[in-house]
Design an enzyme around this catalytic site. Sequence first.
Site, PDB file in Angstrom:
ATOM      1  N   SER A 100     -24.966   6.009  15.731  1.00  0.00           N
ATOM      2  CA  SER A 100     -23.590   5.967  14.860  1.00  0.00           C
ATOM      3  C   SER A 100     -22.187   5.831  15.696  1.00  0.00           C
ATOM      4  O   SER A 100     -21.919   6.432  16.892  1.00  0.00           O
ATOM      5  CB  SER A 100     -23.970   8.055  15.474  1.00  0.00           C
ATOM      6  N   PHE A 136     -22.928   6.322  10.509  1.00  0.00           N
ATOM      7  CA  PHE A 136     -23.760   5.436  10.182  1.00  0.00           C
ATOM      8  C   PHE A 136     -25.066   5.017  11.146  1.00  0.00           C
ATOM      9  O   PHE A 136     -24.395   4.067  12.206  1.00  0.00           O
ATOM     10  CB  PHE A 136     -22.636   4.610   9.820  1.00  0.00           C
ATOM     11  N   GLU A 137     -26.119   5.308  10.640  1.00  0.00           N
ATOM     12  CA  GLU A 137     -26.953   4.671  10.989  1.00  0.00           C
ATOM     13  C   GLU A 137     -28.134   4.507  10.356  1.00  0.00           C
ATOM     14  O   GLU A 137     -28.231   5.247   9.169  1.00  0.00           O
ATOM     15  CB  GLU A 137     -27.838   5.437  12.340  1.00  0.00           C
ATOM     16  N   ILE A 138     -28.392   3.729  10.451  1.00  0.00           N
ATOM     17  CA  ILE A 138     -30.492   3.641  10.026  1.00  0.00           C
ATOM     18  C   ILE A 138     -31.823   3.177  10.595  1.00  0.00           C
ATOM     19  O   ILE A 138     -31.103   2.755  12.220  1.00  0.00           O
ATOM     20  CB  ILE A 138     -30.247   2.206   9.422  1.00  0.00           C
TER      21      ILE A 138
END
Length: 113
Positions: free
Chosen positions: A6, A12-14
């Site tokens: 993040s 937002f992260e994968i």
Amino acid sequence: MCVFASAVWSNFEIADLDFWRGEAYTKFFDHLDAKGGFCYERWCSNTVYSIAAALLARKDEIHFFDNIGYRHKPFQHCPQGAVHSAGKCECDMIDNFDFEGWSCLPRYQRLFG
């Protein structure tokens, strides 16, 4: 004082769920949970994920998504190079946080090239 997951609190992260479900992370999480910091100290997920990634992930398993722009007020990342110059992203480079005083990107680039 830097977080991987993040990044800049963008939410937002994968991630590979096998990493978070693995034995090493589970033991790490259980240890932290037993200390009570999630409840009493308000430890947040991005800090815990970052410590876990720094301790448990291989260098080649961490990636900075430079070609994806995001904004999480007051922070903003603008894609660099061809993506930005091709007009594929509306982003004011003046507001780009990447190289501000307490951005972690310069440290990331020194470590990961």
